[in-house]
Design a protein around this motif. Structure first.
Motif, PDB file in Angstrom:
ATOM      1  N   LEU A   5      -1.831  65.425  57.647  1.00  0.00           N
ATOM      2  CA  LEU A   5      -0.509  66.026  57.843  1.00  0.00           C
ATOM      3  C   LEU A   5       0.339  65.221  58.826  1.00  0.00           C
ATOM      4  O   LEU A   5       1.547  65.055  58.619  1.00  0.00           O
ATOM      5  CB  LEU A   5      -0.650  67.469  58.319  1.00  0.00           C
ATOM      6  CG  LEU A   5      -1.179  68.455  57.275  1.00  0.00           C
ATOM      7  CD1 LEU A   5      -1.373  69.829  57.905  1.00  0.00           C
ATOM      8  CD2 LEU A   5      -0.242  68.539  56.091  1.00  0.00           C
ATOM      9  N   ALA A   6      -0.290  64.713  59.887  1.00  0.00           N
ATOM     10  CA  ALA A   6       0.447  63.886  60.844  1.00  0.00           C
ATOM     11  C   ALA A   6       0.918  62.596  60.177  1.00  0.00           C
ATOM     12  O   ALA A   6       2.058  62.153  60.385  1.00  0.00           O
ATOM     13  CB  ALA A   6      -0.423  63.567  62.052  1.00  0.00           C
ATOM     14  N   GLY A   7       0.069  61.999  59.357  1.00  0.00           N
ATOM     15  CA  GLY A   7       0.461  60.783  58.641  1.00  0.00           C
ATOM     16  C   GLY A   7       1.605  61.036  57.674  1.00  0.00           C
ATOM     17  O   GLY A   7       2.529  60.222  57.550  1.00  0.00           O
ATOM     18  N   THR A  78       4.796  51.357  61.891  1.00  0.00           N
ATOM     19  CA  THR A  78       4.242  52.679  62.174  1.00  0.00           C
ATOM     20  C   THR A  78       2.801  52.775  61.699  1.00  0.00           C
ATOM     21  O   THR A  78       1.940  53.318  62.407  1.00  0.00           O
ATOM     22  CB  THR A  78       5.094  53.764  61.494  1.00  0.00           C
ATOM     23  OG1 THR A  78       6.440  53.644  61.943  1.00  0.00           O
ATOM     24  CG2 THR A  78       4.585  55.144  61.804  1.00  0.00           C
ATOM     25  N   LEU A  79       2.513  52.234  60.523  1.00  0.00           N
ATOM     26  CA  LEU A  79       1.142  52.252  60.014  1.00  0.00           C
ATOM     27  C   LEU A  79       0.216  51.430  60.909  1.00  0.00           C
ATOM     28  O   LEU A  79      -0.892  51.864  61.237  1.00  0.00           O
ATOM     29  CB  LEU A  79       1.103  51.715  58.582  1.00  0.00           C
ATOM     30  CG  LEU A  79      -0.265  51.652  57.926  1.00  0.00           C
ATOM     31  CD1 LEU A  79      -0.836  53.042  57.755  1.00  0.00           C
ATOM     32  CD2 LEU A  79      -0.173  50.941  56.596  1.00  0.00           C
ATOM     33  N   VAL A  85      -3.992  53.142  67.260  1.00  0.00           N
ATOM     34  CA  VAL A  85      -4.254  54.370  68.021  1.00  0.00           C
ATOM     35  C   VAL A  85      -5.508  55.069  67.484  1.00  0.00           C
ATOM     36  O   VAL A  85      -6.325  55.571  68.254  1.00  0.00           O
ATOM     37  CB  VAL A  85      -3.030  55.316  67.987  1.00  0.00           C
ATOM     38  CG1 VAL A  85      -3.373  56.698  68.506  1.00  0.00           C
ATOM     39  CG2 VAL A  85      -1.895  54.716  68.790  1.00  0.00           C
ATOM     40  N   GLY A  86      -5.676  55.082  66.162  1.00  0.00           N
ATOM     41  CA  GLY A  86      -6.870  55.688  65.580  1.00  0.00           C
ATOM     42  C   GLY A  86      -8.144  54.984  66.002  1.00  0.00           C
ATOM     43  O   GLY A  86      -9.152  55.626  66.322  1.00  0.00           O
ATOM     44  N   MET A  87      -8.118  53.660  66.018  1.00  0.00           N
ATOM     45  CA  MET A  87      -9.298  52.902  66.450  1.00  0.00           C
ATOM     46  C   MET A  87      -9.570  53.132  67.933  1.00  0.00           C
ATOM     47  O   MET A  87     -10.724  53.243  68.346  1.00  0.00           O
ATOM     48  CB  MET A  87      -9.098  51.416  66.155  1.00  0.00           C
ATOM     49  CG  MET A  87      -9.137  51.097  64.680  1.00  0.00           C
ATOM     50  SD  MET A  87      -8.705  49.413  64.278  1.00  0.00           S
ATOM     51  CE  MET A  87      -9.887  48.487  65.210  1.00  0.00           C
ATOM     52  N   TRP A  88      -8.509  53.207  68.727  1.00  0.00           N
ATOM     53  CA  TRP A  88      -8.670  53.471  70.157  1.00  0.00           C
ATOM     54  C   TRP A  88      -9.269  54.864  70.378  1.00  0.00           C
ATOM     55  O   TRP A  88     -10.175  55.027  71.193  1.00  0.00           O
ATOM     56  CB  TRP A  88      -7.317  53.336  70.846  1.00  0.00           C
ATOM     57  CG  TRP A  88      -7.334  53.710  72.292  1.00  0.00           C
ATOM     58  CD1 TRP A  88      -7.960  53.059  73.317  1.00  0.00           C
ATOM     59  CD2 TRP A  88      -6.708  54.859  72.872  1.00  0.00           C
ATOM     60  NE1 TRP A  88      -7.740  53.723  74.495  1.00  0.00           N
ATOM     61  CE2 TRP A  88      -6.979  54.829  74.253  1.00  0.00           C
ATOM     62  CE3 TRP A  88      -5.935  55.889  72.355  1.00  0.00           C
ATOM     63  CZ2 TRP A  88      -6.509  55.805  75.109  1.00  0.00           C
ATOM     64  CZ3 TRP A  88      -5.465  56.857  73.213  1.00  0.00           C
ATOM     65  CH2 TRP A  88      -5.756  56.800  74.578  1.00  0.00           C
ATOM     66  N   MET A  89      -8.795  55.860  69.634  1.00  0.00           N
ATOM     67  CA  MET A  89      -9.325  57.211  69.773  1.00  0.00           C
ATOM     68  C   MET A  89     -10.781  57.278  69.307  1.00  0.00           C
ATOM     69  O   MET A  89     -11.587  57.986  69.895  1.00  0.00           O
ATOM     70  CB  MET A  89      -8.477  58.212  68.973  1.00  0.00           C
ATOM     71  CG  MET A  89      -7.111  58.455  69.573  1.00  0.00           C
ATOM     72  SD  MET A  89      -7.177  59.121  71.238  1.00  0.00           S
ATOM     73  CE  MET A  89      -7.911  60.692  70.946  1.00  0.00           C
ATOM     74  N   ARG A  90     -11.109  56.547  68.260  1.00  0.00           N
ATOM     75  CA  ARG A  90     -12.492  56.515  67.782  1.00  0.00           C
ATOM     76  C   ARG A  90     -13.410  55.918  68.843  1.00  0.00           C
ATOM     77  O   ARG A  90     -14.503  56.415  69.089  1.00  0.00           O
ATOM     78  CB  ARG A  90     -12.572  55.717  66.494  1.00  0.00           C
ATOM     79  CG  ARG A  90     -13.946  55.678  65.920  1.00  0.00           C
ATOM     80  CD  ARG A  90     -13.956  54.955  64.606  1.00  0.00           C
ATOM     81  NE  ARG A  90     -15.309  54.868  64.129  1.00  0.00           N
ATOM     82  CZ  ARG A  90     -15.771  53.883  63.411  1.00  0.00           C
ATOM     83  NH1 ARG A  90     -14.966  52.912  63.053  1.00  0.00           N
ATOM     84  NH2 ARG A  90     -17.001  53.856  63.017  1.00  0.00           N
ATOM     85  N   GLY A  94     -16.073  58.205  70.693  1.00  0.00           N
ATOM     86  CA  GLY A  94     -17.411  57.838  70.265  1.00  0.00           C
ATOM     87  C   GLY A  94     -17.784  58.394  68.908  1.00  0.00           C
ATOM     88  O   GLY A  94     -18.954  58.559  68.600  1.00  0.00           O
ATOM     89  N   ALA A  95     -16.806  58.705  68.074  1.00  0.00           N
ATOM     90  CA  ALA A  95     -17.099  59.205  66.734  1.00  0.00           C
ATOM     91  C   ALA A  95     -17.849  58.140  65.939  1.00  0.00           C
ATOM     92  O   ALA A  95     -17.537  56.966  65.995  1.00  0.00           O
ATOM     93  CB  ALA A  95     -15.801  59.569  66.024  1.00  0.00           C
TER      94      ALA A  95
END
Length: 140
Positions: A5-7, A78-79, A85-90, A94-95
């Motif tokens: 949904l955010a994407g 944006t992509l 940001v997704g890689m940083w959050m992962r 530690g997912a």
């Protein structure tokens, strides 16, 4: 689901943000279609920018092909930012990794091999459970 949904929100809002930034650089006023989002998206579906904006801001926009190129550049940026940001959050959360777990070598160094062997049934009961013992629930 939240990421999807955010994407979708980011994907749909990027053309309007690009339109607002270009209107700001050309007319000096950041222009979003306040209250006219359906008109703005209807114009975008027909390939026209400026729908839903004030007349002065809409007239100051470049031609539609230039706006579409700028929108594609904005979508790519944006992509790319979303992936970073997704890689940083992962990495941060530690997912799908072994954060907090010791390797077998590290566990042997910290506890010693005899202690690991004596505690094997507690550490990995699925692999090292002793047969013939009663469980917590009573008899076998």
């Amino acid at each position: 689901m939240a990421v999807l949904l955010a994407g979708l929100f980011i994907f749909l809002s990027t053309p309007l943000v690009v339109q607002g930034i270009v209107a700001w650089t050309t007319s000096g006023d950041f222009a979003l279609p306040n209250g006219h989002f359906l008109d703005a998206y209807g114009g975008l579906l027909h390939g026209h920018f400026g729908a839903g904006l004030r007349r002065g801001a809409a007239d100051a926009l470049p031609q539609d092909p230039v706006m579409w190129v700028l929108t594609v550049v904005g979508e790519v940026l944006t992509l790319g930012a979303s992936v970073v940001v997704g890689m940083w959050m992962r990495e941060l959360t530690g997912a799908n990794s072994r954060h907090g777990l010791a390797t077998p070598t590290q566990a042997a160094e910290a506890l010693g091999v005899p202690r690991l062997r004596n505690s094997a049934e507690v550490i990995r009961p699925d692999l090292y459970a002793r047969s013939g013992r009663r469980g917590r629930g009573g008899s076998k």
